[in-house]
Design a protein around this motif. Sequence first.
Motif, PDB file in Angstrom:
ATOM      1  N   ALA A 176      19.201 -55.265  53.239  1.00  0.00           N
ATOM      2  CA  ALA A 176      18.227 -56.079  52.652  1.00  0.00           C
ATOM      3  C   ALA A 176      17.228 -55.246  51.810  1.00  0.00           C
ATOM      4  CB  ALA A 176      17.336 -56.515  53.908  1.00  0.00           C
ATOM      5  N   GLY A 177      17.159 -55.855  50.477  1.00  0.00           N
ATOM      6  CA  GLY A 177      16.120 -55.294  49.567  1.00  0.00           C
ATOM      7  C   GLY A 177      16.772 -54.431  48.485  1.00  0.00           C
ATOM      8  N   LEU A 178      18.193 -54.032  48.695  1.00  0.00           N
ATOM      9  CA  LEU A 178      18.647 -53.112  48.131  1.00  0.00           C
ATOM     10  C   LEU A 178      18.892 -53.666  46.599  1.00  0.00           C
ATOM     11  CD1 LEU A 178      19.948 -50.198  48.816  1.00  0.00           C
ATOM     12  CD2 LEU A 178      21.936 -51.130  49.049  1.00  0.00           C
ATOM     13  N   ALA A 179      19.182 -54.905  46.304  1.00  0.00           N
ATOM     14  CA  ALA A 179      19.832 -55.254  45.158  1.00  0.00           C
ATOM     15  C   ALA A 179      18.769 -56.567  44.714  1.00  0.00           C
ATOM     16  CB  ALA A 179      21.045 -55.646  44.994  1.00  0.00           C
ATOM     17  N   ARG A 230      21.697 -58.253  60.883  1.00  0.00           N
ATOM     18  CA  ARG A 230      20.761 -57.165  61.403  1.00  0.00           C
ATOM     19  C   ARG A 230      19.966 -56.767  60.323  1.00  0.00           C
ATOM     20  NH1 ARG A 230      22.984 -52.266  65.321  1.00  0.00           N
ATOM     21  NH2 ARG A 230      20.879 -51.351  65.639  1.00  0.00           N
ATOM     22  N   THR A 231      20.576 -56.377  59.253  1.00  0.00           N
ATOM     23  CA  THR A 231      19.673 -55.794  58.140  1.00  0.00           C
ATOM     24  C   THR A 231      18.459 -56.341  57.737  1.00  0.00           C
ATOM     25  OG1 THR A 231      19.627 -54.749  56.193  1.00  0.00           O
ATOM     26  CG2 THR A 231      21.356 -56.530  56.424  1.00  0.00           C
ATOM     27  N   THR A 232      18.712 -58.081  57.608  1.00  0.00           N
ATOM     28  CA  THR A 232      17.680 -58.952  57.187  1.00  0.00           C
ATOM     29  C   THR A 232      16.553 -59.260  58.047  1.00  0.00           C
ATOM     30  OG1 THR A 232      19.047 -60.913  57.710  1.00  0.00           O
ATOM     31  CG2 THR A 232      19.101 -60.218  55.386  1.00  0.00           C
ATOM     32  N   GLY A 233      17.087 -58.811  59.441  1.00  0.00           N
ATOM     33  CA  GLY A 233      16.305 -58.883  60.868  1.00  0.00           C
ATOM     34  C   GLY A 233      15.406 -57.860  60.720  1.00  0.00           C
ATOM     35  N   GLU A 234      15.871 -56.600  60.477  1.00  0.00           N
ATOM     36  CA  GLU A 234      15.169 -55.461  60.340  1.00  0.00           C
ATOM     37  C   GLU A 234      13.920 -55.630  59.077  1.00  0.00           C
ATOM     38  OE1 GLU A 234      18.309 -52.476  62.116  1.00  0.00           O
ATOM     39  OE2 GLU A 234      18.175 -52.440  60.178  1.00  0.00           O
ATOM     40  N   VAL A 278      14.754 -49.912  55.873  1.00  0.00           N
ATOM     41  CA  VAL A 278      16.034 -50.427  56.010  1.00  0.00           C
ATOM     42  C   VAL A 278      17.104 -49.716  55.980  1.00  0.00           C
ATOM     43  CG1 VAL A 278      17.659 -52.168  54.857  1.00  0.00           C
ATOM     44  CG2 VAL A 278      15.212 -52.809  55.276  1.00  0.00           C
ATOM     45  N   VAL A 279      16.835 -48.784  55.006  1.00  0.00           N
ATOM     46  CA  VAL A 279      17.852 -47.632  54.793  1.00  0.00           C
ATOM     47  C   VAL A 279      18.042 -46.700  56.055  1.00  0.00           C
ATOM     48  CG1 VAL A 279      18.705 -45.868  53.361  1.00  0.00           C
ATOM     49  CG2 VAL A 279      17.993 -47.906  52.327  1.00  0.00           C
ATOM     50  N   GLY A 334      18.380 -43.932  43.261  1.00  0.00           N
ATOM     51  CA  GLY A 334      17.230 -43.073  43.564  1.00  0.00           C
ATOM     52  C   GLY A 334      16.855 -43.331  45.007  1.00  0.00           C
ATOM     53  N   ILE A 335      17.726 -43.625  45.907  1.00  0.00           N
ATOM     54  CA  ILE A 335      17.277 -43.672  47.389  1.00  0.00           C
ATOM     55  C   ILE A 335      18.197 -42.563  47.998  1.00  0.00           C
ATOM     56  CG2 ILE A 335      17.536 -45.118  49.252  1.00  0.00           C
ATOM     57  CD1 ILE A 335      16.959 -47.524  47.693  1.00  0.00           C
TER      58      ILE A 335
END
Length: 352
Positions: A115-118, A179-183, A322-323, A347-348
Amino acid sequence: MSRTLALPTLALGLLLGTQAGAQDVTPDLPRTELTVVGGLSNLTAYQNNEQPFWTKTIPERSGGQVTATVQGFNEMGLKGPELLRLIGQGVVPFGTATLSYFAGDNPINEAIDLAGLAPDVATARTVTEAFEPVYSDFYGKNRIKVLGISTYPAQVLFCNAPITGLADVKGKKVRTSSRTTGEFVQALGGTAVTLPFGEVVPALQNGVVDCAITGSMSGYSAKWYEVSTHLLELPINWNQQIHAANLNIWNQLDPKVQDFLQIQIDGLINQIWDAAARETQMGYDCNTGAATCDQAVKGSMTLVQPTDADRELLRQITAEVVVPKWAARCNEQCVKDFNDTIGKELGIVASK
């Protein structure tokens, strides 16, 4: 000499577009018959792309030498999360599946769609292509050949409550599908609620949830604009699709047929990415009643334009919450592969 390869009836077909430009017929292909089970038959991806690709495009471009029948996997009684296992077993020779279905099997399947990566389609494709060799190696060890990766349109936030930006998720109940959007929602101060897609409309209507995440066009098709007031024009994730074949079955195909199919897949995956971008915008337009919407029925939602502060908050939550949460559940090699590919592009840095 003509050769016929009869594939098993149970197969999940490649989610592919049908417009890849005029191409010459590929000559001298051996006769090959394919039985294909495609994606969800009630989605435009299947109706507009996949079905005509297998039943019209492939026969036309092979001069009638390669033919196929196709059905949606829901019509075959499949649910989705079993697909890669069935491909690896050879029960499904060709398949397309949403990678997030398999997040519980191995967190590596979340890597390209955290989530939020792109926050835009160009970044989503950059991330996907950077990590695709990792998937090819990983799944190759599981008797699966990766043929390509495409995407659905952007997954965005619909709310039945006034919002001015991403920070307004705080205190709200939000339907999530992974799971990732929940987090992500929880990091914003919201409450993640798991609901099947078909239950979202009454949930929004009755206040069971305040907001919900889905594709911009999927939400329009399901008439979420009737039970939502605000739509945030900021992609949270994308739901990429893996196009794969059982490695042994793929190797049984005549090399000329392999080359023919791979060329078609490469070109058509480009079309799917283009279509995803167009459908993302169409979803924004049709849910909000923009003049550019070409559908007969238009919604009247308020389109909330993301600010620089929204984009920075998205980046911050992804990098700081998230990451790291994802890295904690993925193994060291998985994290290293992320840092060597996606991490370098964005850059993460992920750390165990």
